[in-house]
Design an enzyme around this catalytic site. Sequence first.
Site, mmCIF file in Angstrom:
data_model
loop_
_atom_site.group_PDB
_atom_site.id
_atom_site.type_symbol
_atom_site.label_atom_id
_atom_site.label_comp_id
_atom_site.label_asym_id
_atom_site.label_seq_id
_atom_site.Cartn_x
_atom_site.Cartn_y
_atom_site.Cartn_z
ATOM 1 N N GLY A 182 0.759 -1.242 0.000
ATOM 2 C CA GLY A 182 0.000 0.000 0.000
ATOM 3 C C GLY A 182 0.785 1.284 0.000
ATOM 4 O O GLY A 182 0.212 2.351 -0.240
ATOM 5 N N GLU A 205 3.690 -6.912 1.636
ATOM 6 C CA GLU A 205 3.668 -7.269 0.207
ATOM 7 C C GLU A 205 3.460 -6.044 -0.667
ATOM 8 O O GLU A 205 2.395 -5.844 -1.227
ATOM 9 C CB GLU A 205 2.603 -8.352 -0.057
ATOM 10 N N PRO A 206 4.507 -5.221 -0.812
ATOM 11 C CA PRO A 206 4.413 -4.045 -1.663
ATOM 12 C C PRO A 206 4.389 -4.389 -3.156
ATOM 13 O O PRO A 206 5.041 -5.347 -3.578
ATOM 14 C CB PRO A 206 5.701 -3.277 -1.328
ATOM 15 N N GLY A 207 3.643 -3.626 -3.905
ATOM 16 C CA GLY A 207 3.649 -3.767 -5.368
ATOM 17 C C GLY A 207 4.147 -2.466 -5.973
ATOM 18 O O GLY A 207 5.283 -2.342 -6.423
ATOM 19 N N ARG A 208 3.267 -1.459 -5.905
ATOM 20 C CA ARG A 208 3.549 -0.161 -6.518
ATOM 21 C C ARG A 208 4.892 0.431 -6.066
ATOM 22 O O ARG A 208 5.690 0.866 -6.891
ATOM 23 C CB ARG A 208 2.412 0.801 -6.138
ATOM 24 N N TYR A 210 -8.787 5.579 -13.032
ATOM 25 C CA TYR A 210 -8.743 6.222 -11.702
ATOM 26 C C TYR A 210 -8.475 7.725 -11.753
ATOM 27 O O TYR A 210 -8.151 8.316 -10.731
ATOM 28 C CB TYR A 210 -7.611 5.620 -10.851
ATOM 29 N N CYS A 213 -10.007 5.083 -29.626
ATOM 30 C CA CYS A 213 -11.267 5.662 -30.046
ATOM 31 C C CYS A 213 -12.166 5.863 -28.827
ATOM 32 O O CYS A 213 -13.158 5.149 -28.634
ATOM 33 C CB CYS A 213 -11.926 4.740 -31.066
ATOM 34 N N GLU A 214 -11.776 6.790 -27.993
ATOM 35 C CA GLU A 214 -12.438 7.022 -26.713
ATOM 36 C C GLU A 214 -12.043 8.439 -26.294
ATOM 37 O O GLU A 214 -10.850 8.713 -26.124
ATOM 38 C CB GLU A 214 -11.888 5.988 -25.707
HETATM 39 N N1 PLP Z 1 -1.567 -7.150 -1.363
HETATM 40 C C1 PLP Z 1 -2.836 -7.215 -1.767
HETATM 41 C C2 PLP Z 1 -3.701 -8.258 -1.196
HETATM 42 C C3 PLP Z 1 -3.329 -6.321 -2.729
HETATM 43 O O1 PLP Z 1 -4.594 -6.408 -3.132
HETATM 44 C C4 PLP Z 1 -2.448 -5.355 -3.270
HETATM 45 C C5 PLP Z 1 -2.903 -4.380 -4.278
HETATM 46 O O2 PLP Z 1 -4.018 -4.189 -4.577
HETATM 47 C C6 PLP Z 1 -1.124 -5.328 -2.828
HETATM 48 C C7 PLP Z 1 -0.714 -6.225 -1.869
HETATM 49 C C8 PLP Z 1 -0.133 -4.338 -3.361
HETATM 50 O O3 PLP Z 1 -0.511 -3.049 -3.088
HETATM 51 P P1 PLP Z 1 0.440 -1.844 -3.535
HETATM 52 O O4 PLP Z 1 0.725 -2.025 -4.957
HETATM 53 O O5 PLP Z 1 -0.359 -0.636 -3.240
HETATM 54 O O6 PLP Z 1 1.661 -1.936 -2.676
#
Ligand code: PLP
Length: 465
Positions: free
Chosen positions: A274, A316-319, A360, A387-388
């Site tokens: 997050g 568990e970071p993604g972004r 978003y 086309c939007e």
């Molecule tokens: N974990 C879960 C269960 C998620 O649904 C998400 C993103 O939606 C993430 C981790 C990663 O979140 P972020 O990319 O904001 O760090």
Amino acid sequence: MLLTQPKIENTGSQYLQPLSEVAGETSPNQILAPLTARVNHRDHLEVGGCDVTELLAQFGSPLYILDEQTLRTSCRQYRDSFLRHYPGESQVIYASKAWSCLAVCAVIASEGIGFDVVSGGELQTTLQAGVSADRIYFHGNNKSQAELQFAYDTGCTVMVDNWLELEMLSAIATPQAPIPIMVRLTPGIECHTHEYIRTGHLDSKFGFDPHQLAQVFAWIRDRPQLKFIGLHAHIGSQIFERQPHQDLGGVMVEWLQSAIASGLQVESLNIGGGLGICYTEADDPPSIDEWVGAACRAVVKACETHNLPLPKLMSEPGRSLIGSACVTAYTVGSRKEIPGLRTYVAVDGGMSDNPRPITYQSLYQPILANRMSAPLSETVTVAGKHCESGDVLIKDTQLPKTQTGDVLVVLGTGAYNYSMASNYNRIPRPAAAIVNEGEANLILERETYADLIRQDRLPDRLRDR
Ligand code: PLP
């Protein structure tokens, strides 16, 4: 007044200016451009030692350009921050929904990071990248029987989301070979960019309601085919505050205590991802180290209060792991000037390679990569080619006067761009290249028209009409 285009250089650049330092390093989630972004002697943007204009000539346009050094730095900062701030065991897991492909998984795995997958496809990709199953965690609110069986057969941990899954897993696994599970809960902590509220009940499709905890724990305890590992919660994305995750740590430790009281053995606590990143200069997220430190301190304090041993702490970071490591380079095409209203500058991609703005209303920062020192001289809207009418990448942004053929780069496109890309308007998905120390390697082939119709079938009775 003519402003100059934001400069990207070793020092003094507003895009590279470190907003805070982590052990002498810039936190990649706090800068707009990748760590290696420079202006070269041709006045072109360089990433990973490669001239972006030359990358387009080599790999075609548009192109995702992934900077290996920035990605590795994020991984290391997450890993090292947990080691620095948490006295117990810890594990960082990459939320691979942000960008799942073999090369991305391989780089991240080589940094000792685990993987969160949310589908059989992401699991397959991660396994094929060489990640061992004991580092993979399978999420999702509606996993199919086949996906659960796949998870069991490979030996990864399942993040159980609901009662149906508990029942299906109990039927799949055996007491001789139990399946490791973590239970996902909806914590009732909502996050917004500038505020958060705690509620008794969070309206979310994910996870168990905490009111059901005792029931869930008792159910698992009675089934030896389920090996309970711990608890999980994820409260949102692109979060700039520390408080929500501090609160989450405290609440989750209380739940752990309930699990132990129910007779379960607890190993791990996963506080989700997050942490936000900078998409524009207005964004001001905490550094990776600050965010990790705040969450760790909350968990340690709560464990002390409840007299519990420290669990293995996971996030568990993604972004914030991959977002700032990638830029998308486009070629400028047509231009439409509506006097007194707006000027549209169109690029050769848009909502199919980056659906975040139309989905978003996300904001981004552009750079004209082939004339880096050109002054900012006009306000334009960067439009896509789909086309939007809503296919606009960046509204009312300042750029130098653009010409057809210019290279326009959008910053911060590593997360939820390729992974959410589509073939809308039957536009092939772009290629992606990874760059490092002057070397560029293709990691995703550009789709072709043949790829687009590969899955099409034309029944005989519809031919030759
Ligand atoms: N974990 C879960 C269960 C998620 O649904 C998400 C993103 O939606 C993430 C981790 C990663 O979140 P972020 O990319 O904001 O760090």
